[in-house]
Scaffold this motif. Structure first.
Motif, PDB file in Angstrom:
ATOM      1  N   GLY A 327       0.806  -1.085   0.136  1.00  0.00           N
ATOM      2  CA  GLY A 327       0.089  -0.209   0.131  1.00  0.00           C
ATOM      3  C   GLY A 327       0.801   1.243   0.040  1.00  0.00           C
ATOM      4  N   GLN A 328       1.988   1.226   0.250  1.00  0.00           N
ATOM      5  CA  GLN A 328       2.902   2.474   0.599  1.00  0.00           C
ATOM      6  C   GLN A 328       3.332   2.911  -1.069  1.00  0.00           C
ATOM      7  N   SER A 329       3.478   3.968  -1.038  1.00  0.00           N
ATOM      8  CA  SER A 329       3.987   4.822  -2.209  1.00  0.00           C
ATOM      9  C   SER A 329       5.333   4.272  -2.338  1.00  0.00           C
ATOM     10  N   LYS A 330       5.758   4.196  -3.962  1.00  0.00           N
ATOM     11  CA  LYS A 330       6.943   3.935  -4.549  1.00  0.00           C
ATOM     12  C   LYS A 330       7.377   2.381  -4.093  1.00  0.00           C
ATOM     13  N   THR A 331       8.337   2.366  -3.087  1.00  0.00           N
ATOM     14  CA  THR A 331       8.858   1.176  -2.874  1.00  0.00           C
ATOM     15  C   THR A 331       8.209   0.184  -1.748  1.00  0.00           C
ATOM     16  N   GLY A 332       7.468   0.570  -1.059  1.00  0.00           N
ATOM     17  CA  GLY A 332       6.669  -0.144  -0.382  1.00  0.00           C
ATOM     18  C   GLY A 332       7.569  -0.139   1.168  1.00  0.00           C
ATOM     19  N   LEU A 333       6.915  -0.413   1.989  1.00  0.00           N
ATOM     20  CA  LEU A 333       7.418  -0.337   3.558  1.00  0.00           C
ATOM     21  C   LEU A 333       7.641  -1.723   4.191  1.00  0.00           C
ATOM     22  N   SER A 334       8.434  -2.052   4.433  1.00  0.00           N
ATOM     23  CA  SER A 334       8.686  -3.263   5.385  1.00  0.00           C
ATOM     24  C   SER A 334       8.802  -3.312   6.992  1.00  0.00           C
ATOM     25  N   LEU A 335       7.426  -3.418   7.332  1.00  0.00           N
ATOM     26  CA  LEU A 335       7.322  -3.225   9.072  1.00  0.00           C
ATOM     27  C   LEU A 335       8.274  -4.457   9.484  1.00  0.00           C
ATOM     28  N   THR A 336       9.203  -4.013  10.603  1.00  0.00           N
ATOM     29  CA  THR A 336       9.959  -5.105  10.992  1.00  0.00           C
ATOM     30  C   THR A 336       9.086  -6.124  12.084  1.00  0.00           C
ATOM     31  N   PRO A 337       9.461  -7.129  11.996  1.00  0.00           N
ATOM     32  CA  PRO A 337       8.667  -8.354  13.007  1.00  0.00           C
ATOM     33  C   PRO A 337       8.571  -7.725  14.294  1.00  0.00           C
ATOM     34  N   GLY A 338       9.368  -7.064  14.916  1.00  0.00           N
ATOM     35  CA  GLY A 338       9.404  -6.415  16.283  1.00  0.00           C
ATOM     36  C   GLY A 338       8.543  -5.310  16.452  1.00  0.00           C
ATOM     37  N   ARG A 339       8.335  -4.694  15.235  1.00  0.00           N
ATOM     38  CA  ARG A 339       7.425  -3.561  15.246  1.00  0.00           C
ATOM     39  C   ARG A 339       5.950  -3.914  15.058  1.00  0.00           C
ATOM     40  N   LEU A 340       5.790  -4.969  14.155  1.00  0.00           N
ATOM     41  CA  LEU A 340       4.417  -5.551  13.912  1.00  0.00           C
ATOM     42  C   LEU A 340       4.032  -6.098  15.371  1.00  0.00           C
ATOM     43  N   TRP A 341       4.748  -6.755  15.873  1.00  0.00           N
ATOM     44  CA  TRP A 341       4.386  -7.429  17.347  1.00  0.00           C
ATOM     45  C   TRP A 341       4.218  -6.485  18.358  1.00  0.00           C
ATOM     46  N   TRP A 342       4.951  -5.219  18.317  1.00  0.00           N
ATOM     47  CA  TRP A 342       4.817  -4.252  19.118  1.00  0.00           C
ATOM     48  C   TRP A 342       3.250  -3.570  19.149  1.00  0.00           C
ATOM     49  N   LEU A 343       3.059  -3.363  17.597  1.00  0.00           N
ATOM     50  CA  LEU A 343       1.859  -2.791  17.263  1.00  0.00           C
ATOM     51  C   LEU A 343       0.438  -3.659  17.859  1.00  0.00           C
ATOM     52  N   HIS A 344       0.737  -4.847  17.999  1.00  0.00           N
ATOM     53  CA  HIS A 344      -0.640  -5.722  18.489  1.00  0.00           C
ATOM     54  C   HIS A 344      -0.551  -6.069  20.069  1.00  0.00           C
ATOM     55  N   THR A 345       0.548  -5.453  20.765  1.00  0.00           N
ATOM     56  CA  THR A 345       0.526  -5.740  22.360  1.00  0.00           C
ATOM     57  C   THR A 345       0.882  -4.599  22.771  1.00  0.00           C
ATOM     58  N   ALA A 346       2.292  -4.201  23.383  1.00  0.00           N
ATOM     59  CA  ALA A 346       2.471  -2.912  23.878  1.00  0.00           C
ATOM     60  C   ALA A 346       2.286  -1.282  23.167  1.00  0.00           C
ATOM     61  N   GLY A 347       2.087  -1.626  21.652  1.00  0.00           N
ATOM     62  CA  GLY A 347       1.939  -0.353  21.118  1.00  0.00           C
ATOM     63  C   GLY A 347       0.389  -0.118  21.240  1.00  0.00           C
ATOM     64  N   ALA A 348      -0.433  -1.118  21.049  1.00  0.00           N
ATOM     65  CA  ALA A 348      -1.824  -1.171  21.056  1.00  0.00           C
ATOM     66  C   ALA A 348      -2.245  -0.668  22.276  1.00  0.00           C
ATOM     67  N   ALA A 349      -1.614  -1.325  23.538  1.00  0.00           N
ATOM     68  CA  ALA A 349      -2.118  -0.839  24.638  1.00  0.00           C
ATOM     69  C   ALA A 349      -1.698   0.660  24.871  1.00  0.00           C
ATOM     70  N   LYS A 350      -0.502   1.262  24.388  1.00  0.00           N
ATOM     71  CA  LYS A 350      -0.069   2.721  24.301  1.00  0.00           C
ATOM     72  C   LYS A 350      -1.129   3.436  23.669  1.00  0.00           C
ATOM     73  N   ALA A 351      -1.568   2.977  22.388  1.00  0.00           N
ATOM     74  CA  ALA A 351      -2.659   3.747  21.661  1.00  0.00           C
ATOM     75  C   ALA A 351      -3.998   3.977  22.491  1.00  0.00           C
ATOM     76  N   LEU A 352      -4.252   2.672  23.168  1.00  0.00           N
ATOM     77  CA  LEU A 352      -5.455   2.714  23.943  1.00  0.00           C
ATOM     78  C   LEU A 352      -5.352   3.562  25.348  1.00  0.00           C
ATOM     79  N   GLY A 353      -4.125   4.119  25.756  1.00  0.00           N
ATOM     80  CA  GLY A 353      -3.894   4.768  26.769  1.00  0.00           C
ATOM     81  C   GLY A 353      -3.682   3.706  28.314  1.00  0.00           C
ATOM     82  N   LEU A 354      -3.532   2.530  27.901  1.00  0.00           N
ATOM     83  CA  LEU A 354      -3.113   1.546  28.752  1.00  0.00           C
ATOM     84  C   LEU A 354      -1.755   0.890  28.824  1.00  0.00           C
ATOM     85  N   ASP A 355      -0.740   2.058  28.412  1.00  0.00           N
ATOM     86  CA  ASP A 355       0.746   1.597  28.656  1.00  0.00           C
ATOM     87  C   ASP A 355       0.937   1.475  30.168  1.00  0.00           C
TER      88      ASP A 355
END
Ligand SMILES: [Zn+2]
Length: 414
Positions: A327-355
Protein backbone atom coordinates in the motif's frame (compact mmCIF):
# COMPACT_ATOMS: atom_id res chain seq x y z
CA UNK A 1 3.75 -15.75 43.79
CA UNK A 2 4.55 -18.01 40.89
CA UNK A 3 7.40 -18.10 38.41
CA UNK A 4 7.74 -19.42 34.87
CA UNK A 5 10.98 -20.47 33.21
CA UNK A 6 10.83 -20.07 29.43
CA UNK A 7 12.08 -17.88 26.62
CA UNK A 8 10.59 -14.41 27.13
CA UNK A 9 9.61 -11.59 24.79
CA UNK A 10 8.87 -8.09 26.06
CA UNK A 11 9.40 -4.51 24.89
CA UNK A 12 11.76 -1.77 26.07
CA UNK A 13 10.63 1.84 26.52
CA UNK A 14 12.00 2.64 23.05
CA UNK A 15 9.58 -0.01 21.64
CA UNK A 16 12.35 -2.42 20.69
CA UNK A 17 11.82 -6.11 21.44
CA UNK A 18 13.83 -7.67 24.29
CA UNK A 19 14.31 -11.44 24.22
CA UNK A 20 15.64 -13.75 26.93
CA UNK A 21 16.42 -17.22 25.62
CA UNK A 22 16.37 -18.63 29.16
CA UNK A 23 14.19 -16.24 31.12
CA UNK A 24 12.24 -16.10 34.34
CA UNK A 25 8.86 -14.40 34.72
CA UNK A 26 7.66 -13.90 38.29
CA UNK A 27 4.02 -12.92 38.88
CA UNK A 28 2.16 -12.20 42.08
CA UNK A 29 -0.30 -9.83 43.70
CA UNK A 30 0.42 -6.13 44.00
CA UNK A 31 -0.70 -3.96 46.96
CA UNK A 32 -4.28 -3.98 45.61
CA UNK A 33 -4.32 -7.75 45.14
CA UNK A 34 -4.14 -7.50 41.35
CA UNK A 35 -1.91 -10.15 39.76
CA UNK A 36 1.03 -8.36 38.14
CA UNK A 37 4.53 -9.00 36.83
CA UNK A 38 6.85 -8.79 39.86
CA UNK A 39 10.13 -9.50 38.09
CA UNK A 40 11.32 -10.46 34.62
CA UNK A 41 14.71 -11.19 33.12
CA UNK A 42 17.43 -13.75 32.73
CA UNK A 43 16.81 -16.96 34.71
CA UNK A 44 20.31 -17.22 36.16
CA UNK A 45 20.35 -13.58 37.23
CA UNK A 46 16.97 -13.74 38.96
CA UNK A 47 16.51 -17.23 40.39
CA UNK A 48 18.36 -16.67 43.69
CA UNK A 49 16.10 -13.73 44.58
CA UNK A 50 13.03 -15.98 44.25
CA UNK A 51 14.41 -19.15 45.81
CA UNK A 52 11.18 -20.00 47.66
CA UNK A 53 8.85 -19.43 44.70
CA UNK A 54 7.43 -22.37 42.74
CA UNK A 55 8.82 -22.37 39.20
CA UNK A 56 6.98 -23.98 36.30
CA UNK A 57 9.49 -25.23 33.78
CA UNK A 58 8.40 -24.22 30.28
CA UNK A 59 11.77 -24.39 28.57
CA UNK A 60 11.28 -24.72 24.81
CA UNK A 61 8.24 -22.42 24.95
CA UNK A 62 8.10 -18.63 24.53
CA UNK A 63 6.14 -16.41 26.90
CA UNK A 64 4.90 -13.23 25.23
CA UNK A 65 2.58 -10.43 26.36
CA UNK A 66 -1.12 -11.11 25.86
CA UNK A 67 -2.28 -9.62 22.56
CA UNK A 68 -4.37 -6.43 22.51
CA UNK A 69 -7.11 -6.25 19.86
CA UNK A 70 -8.07 -2.60 19.33
CA UNK A 71 -11.23 -3.19 17.34
CA UNK A 72 -13.53 -6.19 17.10
CA UNK A 73 -17.29 -6.76 16.94
CA UNK A 74 -18.58 -9.41 19.28
CA UNK A 75 -22.04 -9.60 17.62
CA UNK A 76 -20.31 -10.26 14.28
CA UNK A 77 -18.77 -13.54 15.39
CA UNK A 78 -21.08 -15.35 12.95
CA UNK A 79 -20.59 -12.76 10.19
CA UNK A 80 -16.95 -13.72 9.62
CA UNK A 81 -16.38 -14.91 6.06
CA UNK A 82 -19.67 -13.52 4.69
CA UNK A 83 -19.52 -13.07 0.90
CA UNK A 84 -20.44 -9.48 -0.03
CA UNK A 85 -19.41 -6.80 -2.51
CA UNK A 86 -17.70 -4.28 -0.24
CA UNK A 87 -18.58 -2.53 2.98
CA UNK A 88 -22.08 -1.14 2.46
CA UNK A 89 -23.65 -4.30 0.94
CA UNK A 90 -21.84 -6.32 3.61
CA UNK A 91 -23.47 -4.22 6.35
CA UNK A 92 -26.91 -4.38 4.76
CA UNK A 93 -27.01 -8.06 3.79
CA UNK A 94 -25.13 -9.70 6.64
CA UNK A 95 -24.18 -7.49 9.54
CA UNK A 96 -27.43 -5.73 10.34
CA UNK A 97 -29.58 -8.90 10.05
CA UNK A 98 -27.17 -10.76 12.35
CA UNK A 99 -27.00 -7.98 14.89
CA UNK A 100 -30.79 -7.67 15.01
CA UNK A 101 -30.89 -11.12 16.67
CA UNK A 102 -29.19 -9.76 19.78
CA UNK A 103 -32.40 -8.56 21.41
CA UNK A 104 -32.63 -12.26 22.37
CA UNK A 105 -30.60 -12.45 25.59
CA UNK A 106 -29.99 -16.20 25.30
CA UNK A 107 -28.56 -15.77 21.82
CA UNK A 108 -26.38 -12.85 22.99
CA UNK A 109 -25.08 -14.89 25.91
CA UNK A 110 -24.26 -17.91 23.77
CA UNK A 111 -22.35 -15.81 21.21
CA UNK A 112 -20.54 -13.89 23.98
CA UNK A 113 -19.36 -17.13 25.55
CA UNK A 114 -18.05 -18.43 22.22
CA UNK A 115 -16.46 -15.04 21.45
CA UNK A 116 -14.52 -14.94 24.73
CA UNK A 117 -13.34 -18.52 24.32
CA UNK A 118 -12.19 -17.71 20.82
CA UNK A 119 -10.30 -14.57 21.90
CA UNK A 120 -8.37 -16.39 24.63
CA UNK A 121 -7.78 -19.41 22.38
CA UNK A 122 -5.97 -16.98 20.08
CA UNK A 123 -4.01 -15.33 22.89
CA UNK A 124 -5.98 -12.07 22.96
CA UNK A 125 -6.27 -10.82 26.54
CA UNK A 126 -7.45 -7.22 26.02
CA UNK A 127 -10.08 -6.10 23.54
CA UNK A 128 -11.91 -2.93 22.60
CA UNK A 129 -15.10 -4.22 21.10
CA UNK A 130 -18.42 -3.20 19.70
CA UNK A 131 -20.74 -5.23 21.89
CA UNK A 132 -23.89 -5.37 23.89
CA UNK A 133 -23.08 -7.45 26.97
CA UNK A 134 -20.43 -7.35 29.67
CA UNK A 135 -18.98 -10.66 30.74
CA UNK A 136 -16.10 -10.40 33.22
CA UNK A 137 -12.48 -11.66 33.16
CA UNK A 138 -10.46 -10.39 30.21
CA UNK A 139 -9.64 -6.69 30.21
CA UNK A 140 -12.53 -5.60 28.14
CA UNK A 141 -13.70 -2.21 26.88
CA UNK A 142 -17.06 -2.13 25.21
CA UNK A 143 -20.16 -0.12 24.56
CA UNK A 144 -23.66 -0.23 23.25
CA UNK A 145 -23.74 0.81 19.59
CA UNK A 146 -25.41 4.15 18.83
CA UNK A 147 -27.23 4.17 15.47
CA UNK A 148 -30.49 6.08 15.18
CA UNK A 149 -30.85 6.39 11.39
CA UNK A 150 -30.09 4.71 8.06
CA UNK A 151 -30.37 1.32 9.77
CA UNK A 152 -33.09 -1.32 9.54
CA UNK A 153 -35.65 -2.09 12.23
CA UNK A 154 -34.12 -4.27 14.89
CA UNK A 155 -30.77 -2.48 15.13
CA UNK A 156 -31.84 1.18 14.91
CA UNK A 157 -32.13 2.86 18.31
CA UNK A 158 -34.02 5.87 19.64
CA UNK A 159 -31.97 9.06 19.87
CA UNK A 160 -32.92 10.20 23.35
CA UNK A 161 -33.16 6.74 24.91
CA UNK A 162 -29.81 5.66 23.38
CA UNK A 163 -28.04 8.46 25.23
CA UNK A 164 -29.82 7.71 28.51
CA UNK A 165 -28.88 4.03 28.11
CA UNK A 166 -25.25 4.94 27.36
CA UNK A 167 -24.90 7.07 30.48
CA UNK A 168 -26.58 4.41 32.58
CA UNK A 169 -24.15 1.77 31.25
CA UNK A 170 -21.15 4.04 31.92
CA UNK A 171 -22.25 4.44 35.52
CA UNK A 172 -22.92 0.71 35.96
CA UNK A 173 -19.85 -0.75 34.25
CA UNK A 174 -16.99 1.67 33.72
CA UNK A 175 -14.15 0.70 36.05
CA UNK A 176 -15.87 -2.39 37.43
CA UNK A 177 -13.25 -5.17 37.71
CA UNK A 178 -11.37 -5.09 34.41
CA UNK A 179 -14.27 -3.64 32.46
CA UNK A 180 -14.45 -0.19 30.92
CA UNK A 181 -16.96 1.64 28.80
CA UNK A 182 -16.62 3.02 25.27
CA UNK A 183 -19.12 5.48 23.78
CA UNK A 184 -19.84 3.75 20.48
CA UNK A 185 -21.43 5.53 17.51
CA UNK A 186 -21.31 2.87 14.75
CA UNK A 187 -20.16 5.49 12.24
CA UNK A 188 -21.28 9.02 11.41
CA UNK A 189 -23.73 8.08 8.60
CA UNK A 190 -25.89 5.99 10.94
CA UNK A 191 -26.21 8.64 13.64
CA UNK A 192 -28.21 11.87 13.53
CA UNK A 193 -26.39 15.07 14.43
CA UNK A 194 -28.41 15.09 17.65
CA UNK A 195 -27.13 11.64 18.63
CA UNK A 196 -23.54 12.57 17.78
CA UNK A 197 -23.88 15.79 19.79
CA UNK A 198 -25.18 13.79 22.75
CA UNK A 199 -22.32 11.31 22.41
CA UNK A 200 -19.85 14.21 22.39
CA UNK A 201 -21.46 15.69 25.52
CA UNK A 202 -21.05 12.34 27.30
CA UNK A 203 -17.44 12.13 26.09
CA UNK A 204 -16.75 15.51 27.70
CA UNK A 205 -18.58 14.61 30.91
CA UNK A 206 -16.72 11.28 31.29
CA UNK A 207 -13.18 12.00 30.05
CA UNK A 208 -11.72 8.64 31.12
CA UNK A 209 -14.36 6.71 29.16
CA UNK A 210 -13.26 5.51 25.72
CA UNK A 211 -14.86 6.44 22.38
CA UNK A 212 -14.89 4.01 19.46
CA UNK A 213 -16.18 4.32 15.94
CA UNK A 214 -15.21 3.86 12.29
CA UNK A 215 -13.86 6.40 9.83
CA UNK A 216 -12.72 6.57 6.20
CA UNK A 217 -12.84 2.84 5.56
CA UNK A 218 -14.33 2.85 2.08
CA UNK A 219 -14.73 5.46 -0.65
CA UNK A 220 -18.52 5.00 -0.98
CA UNK A 221 -18.81 5.51 2.77
CA UNK A 222 -16.60 8.63 2.61
CA UNK A 223 -18.84 10.11 -0.13
CA UNK A 224 -21.96 9.27 1.88
CA UNK A 225 -20.58 10.96 4.99
CA UNK A 226 -19.72 14.07 2.93
CA UNK A 227 -23.31 14.26 1.63
CA UNK A 228 -24.79 13.89 5.10
CA UNK A 229 -22.46 16.36 6.81
CA UNK A 230 -21.68 19.01 4.16
CA UNK A 231 -20.67 21.54 6.81
CA UNK A 232 -17.75 19.43 8.06
CA UNK A 233 -14.32 19.73 6.44
CA UNK A 234 -13.93 15.97 6.08
CA UNK A 235 -15.37 12.69 7.35
CA UNK A 236 -12.96 12.70 10.28
CA UNK A 237 -13.86 16.35 10.81
CA UNK A 238 -17.47 15.28 11.53
CA UNK A 239 -16.28 13.56 14.69
CA UNK A 240 -14.19 16.59 15.62
CA UNK A 241 -17.18 18.88 15.13
CA UNK A 242 -19.22 16.80 17.59
CA UNK A 243 -16.55 16.58 20.29
CA UNK A 244 -15.60 12.98 19.55
CA UNK A 245 -11.86 13.40 18.92
CA UNK A 246 -9.77 13.24 22.06
CA UNK A 247 -7.44 10.89 23.91
CA UNK A 248 -9.00 7.44 24.33
CA UNK A 249 -10.93 7.92 21.06
CA UNK A 250 -10.25 4.96 18.77
CA UNK A 251 -11.22 5.04 15.09
CA UNK A 252 -11.14 1.87 13.07
CA UNK A 253 -9.56 1.94 9.59
CA UNK A 254 -8.47 5.58 8.94
CA UNK A 255 -7.55 4.64 5.37
CA UNK A 256 -8.84 7.54 3.25
CA UNK A 257 -7.53 10.40 5.39
CA UNK A 258 -5.70 13.48 4.16
CA UNK A 259 -2.79 15.29 5.77
CA UNK A 260 -5.07 17.67 7.70
CA UNK A 261 -7.01 14.68 9.08
CA UNK A 262 -3.82 12.99 10.25
CA UNK A 263 -2.66 16.22 11.88
CA UNK A 264 -6.03 16.45 13.64
CA UNK A 265 -5.66 12.88 14.92
CA UNK A 266 -2.20 13.69 16.27
CA UNK A 267 -3.28 16.99 17.86
CA UNK A 268 -6.36 15.58 19.57
CA UNK A 269 -4.75 12.32 20.67
CA UNK A 270 -7.32 10.21 18.82
CA UNK A 271 -5.82 6.97 17.44
CA UNK A 272 -6.39 4.49 14.63
CA UNK A 273 -7.26 0.82 14.98
CA UNK A 274 -5.59 -0.58 11.87
CA UNK A 275 -7.60 -3.57 10.64
CA UNK A 276 -5.68 -5.08 7.73
CA UNK A 277 -7.45 -8.44 7.24
CA UNK A 278 -10.76 -6.58 7.11
CA UNK A 279 -9.42 -3.97 4.71
CA UNK A 280 -8.05 -6.63 2.36
CA UNK A 281 -11.20 -8.78 2.60
CA UNK A 282 -13.62 -5.93 1.87
CA UNK A 283 -11.23 -4.27 -0.60
CA UNK A 284 -11.39 -1.06 1.38
CA UNK A 285 -7.82 0.12 0.81
CA UNK A 286 -4.44 0.29 2.54
CA UNK A 287 -3.62 2.06 5.80
CA UNK A 288 -0.68 4.40 5.19
CA UNK A 289 1.79 3.59 7.97
CA UNK A 290 4.43 6.04 6.72
CA UNK A 291 2.01 8.99 6.54
CA UNK A 292 0.65 8.15 10.00
CA UNK A 293 4.18 8.10 11.43
CA UNK A 294 5.08 11.35 9.67
CA UNK A 295 2.00 13.01 11.19
CA UNK A 296 2.76 11.60 14.62
CA UNK A 297 -0.65 9.96 15.04
CA UNK A 298 -1.04 6.90 17.24
CA UNK A 299 -2.27 3.53 16.04
CA UNK A 300 -2.22 -0.19 16.75
CA UNK A 301 -3.52 -3.40 15.23
CA UNK A 302 -6.99 -4.90 15.29
CA UNK A 303 -8.82 -7.90 13.84
CA UNK A 304 -12.15 -6.17 13.05
CA UNK A 305 -13.96 -9.50 13.10
CA UNK A 306 -16.46 -9.97 11.37
CA UNK A 307 -15.14 -7.76 8.53
CA UNK A 308 -11.75 -9.16 9.49
CA UNK A 309 -11.14 -12.74 8.51
CA UNK A 310 -9.44 -14.09 11.63
CA UNK A 311 -9.31 -13.80 15.40
CA UNK A 312 -5.61 -14.66 15.16
CA UNK A 313 -3.11 -11.89 15.98
CA UNK A 314 -0.61 -13.74 13.75
CA UNK A 315 -2.90 -13.37 10.74
CA UNK A 316 -3.45 -9.69 11.58
CA UNK A 317 0.30 -9.00 11.89
CA UNK A 318 0.99 -10.76 8.58
CA UNK A 319 -1.78 -8.79 6.85
CA UNK A 320 -0.35 -5.55 8.28
CA UNK A 321 2.99 -6.48 6.78
CA UNK A 322 1.35 -7.11 3.38
CA UNK A 323 -0.52 -3.79 3.57
CA UNK A 324 2.75 -2.00 4.30
CA UNK A 325 4.45 -3.67 1.34
CA UNK A 326 1.60 -3.21 -1.11
CA UNK A 327 0.00 0.00 0.00
CA UNK A 328 2.80 2.47 0.47
CA UNK A 329 3.89 4.68 -2.35
CA UNK A 330 6.91 3.85 -4.50
CA UNK A 331 9.05 1.17 -2.91
CA UNK A 332 6.79 -0.30 -0.26
CA UNK A 333 7.40 -0.37 3.47
CA UNK A 334 8.71 -3.39 5.37
CA UNK A 335 7.43 -3.24 8.92
CA UNK A 336 9.91 -5.17 11.04
CA UNK A 337 8.75 -8.26 12.96
CA UNK A 338 9.39 -6.49 16.27
CA UNK A 339 7.39 -3.47 15.15
CA UNK A 340 4.45 -5.64 14.00
CA UNK A 341 4.46 -7.49 17.32
CA UNK A 342 4.70 -4.22 19.30
CA UNK A 343 1.73 -2.81 17.37
CA UNK A 344 -0.43 -5.74 18.56
CA UNK A 345 0.76 -5.71 22.20
CA UNK A 346 2.52 -2.80 23.94
CA UNK A 347 1.87 -0.40 21.06
CA UNK A 348 -1.85 -1.16 20.98
CA UNK A 349 -1.96 -0.73 24.76
CA UNK A 350 -0.19 2.63 24.42
CA UNK A 351 -2.67 3.75 21.76
CA UNK A 352 -5.51 2.83 24.12
CA UNK A 353 -3.89 4.76 26.97
CA UNK A 354 -3.14 1.50 28.78
CA UNK A 355 0.66 1.51 28.57
CA UNK A 356 2.16 0.25 31.79
CA UNK A 357 -1.08 -1.68 32.42
CA UNK A 358 -1.28 -4.36 29.72
CA UNK A 359 0.49 -5.39 26.52
CA UNK A 360 3.96 -5.83 28.00
CA UNK A 361 5.81 -7.95 30.55
CA UNK A 362 7.61 -5.27 32.51
CA UNK A 363 7.32 -5.15 36.31
CA UNK A 364 3.94 -3.74 37.33
CA UNK A 365 2.12 -4.81 34.17
CA UNK A 366 -0.98 -6.89 34.76
CA UNK A 367 -0.14 -10.58 34.49
CA UNK A 368 -1.69 -11.25 31.06
CA UNK A 369 0.53 -13.40 28.94
CA UNK A 370 0.56 -16.18 26.40
CA UNK A 371 2.67 -19.32 26.23
CA UNK A 372 3.68 -20.06 22.64
CA UNK A 373 4.87 -23.35 21.20
CA UNK A 374 7.33 -22.43 18.44
CA UNK A 375 7.24 -26.05 17.23
CA UNK A 376 3.44 -26.26 16.95
CA UNK A 377 3.53 -27.48 13.34
CA UNK A 378 6.20 -29.39 11.40
CA UNK A 379 7.01 -26.37 9.25
CA UNK A 380 7.18 -24.03 12.25
CA UNK A 381 9.45 -26.44 14.10
CA UNK A 382 11.72 -26.54 11.06
CA UNK A 383 11.70 -22.77 10.50
CA UNK A 384 12.06 -21.64 14.12
CA UNK A 385 14.90 -24.08 14.75
CA UNK A 386 16.80 -22.45 11.87
CA UNK A 387 16.23 -18.88 13.08
CA UNK A 388 19.51 -16.99 13.41
CA UNK A 389 18.08 -13.81 14.88
CA UNK A 390 15.11 -12.54 16.85
CA UNK A 391 13.69 -11.03 13.65
CA UNK A 392 13.81 -14.41 11.93
CA UNK A 393 12.16 -16.15 14.89
CA UNK A 394 9.37 -13.59 15.24
CA UNK A 395 8.72 -13.42 11.51
CA UNK A 396 8.46 -17.22 11.22
CA UNK A 397 5.79 -17.11 13.93
CA UNK A 398 3.98 -14.16 12.29
CA UNK A 399 3.90 -15.77 8.85
CA UNK A 400 3.22 -19.39 9.87
CA UNK A 401 1.49 -19.00 13.24
CA UNK A 402 -2.15 -19.44 14.18
CA UNK A 403 -4.13 -20.77 17.15
CA UNK A 404 -2.05 -23.96 17.17
CA UNK A 405 0.89 -21.89 18.45
CA UNK A 406 -1.07 -20.65 21.47
CA UNK A 407 -0.46 -23.23 24.16
CA UNK A 408 -2.00 -21.29 27.00
CA UNK A 409 -3.37 -17.81 27.69
CA UNK A 410 -2.90 -16.57 31.24
CA UNK A 411 -5.27 -13.76 32.21
CA UNK A 412 -4.68 -11.83 35.44
CA UNK A 413 -2.39 -14.64 36.59
CA UNK A 414 -5.07 -17.32 35.99
ZN1 LIG B 1 -15.48 -2.47 12.69
Amino acid sequence: MKAYRASLLRFADDQSPVFEADGLLVVGPDAKGQSVVRAVGDHTALIDRFAGVAVEDLRGKIIVPGFVDMHIHYPQTDVIGAPAAGLLPWLENYTFPHESRFHDVEHAREVASFFFDELSRHGVTTALTFATSHPACLRFITGKVLQDRHSPDGVRDDTEQSLIDTEDLIQRWHGVDRLAYAITPRFAPTSTPTQLRGAGDLAAKYPDVWIQSHVAENLDEVRWAAELFPQSRSYLGVYGDFGLLRERAVYAHCIHLDAADRAQMAQTGAVAAVSPTSNLFLGSGFFDFAAADAAGMGYGLASDVGGGTSFSPFHTMLAAYCVGREGQSKTGLSLTPGRLWWLHTAGAAKALGLDGVVGNLQPGNEADFVVLDPKATPLLARKTSQANSLDELLFALIVLGDDRVIERAVVAGQ
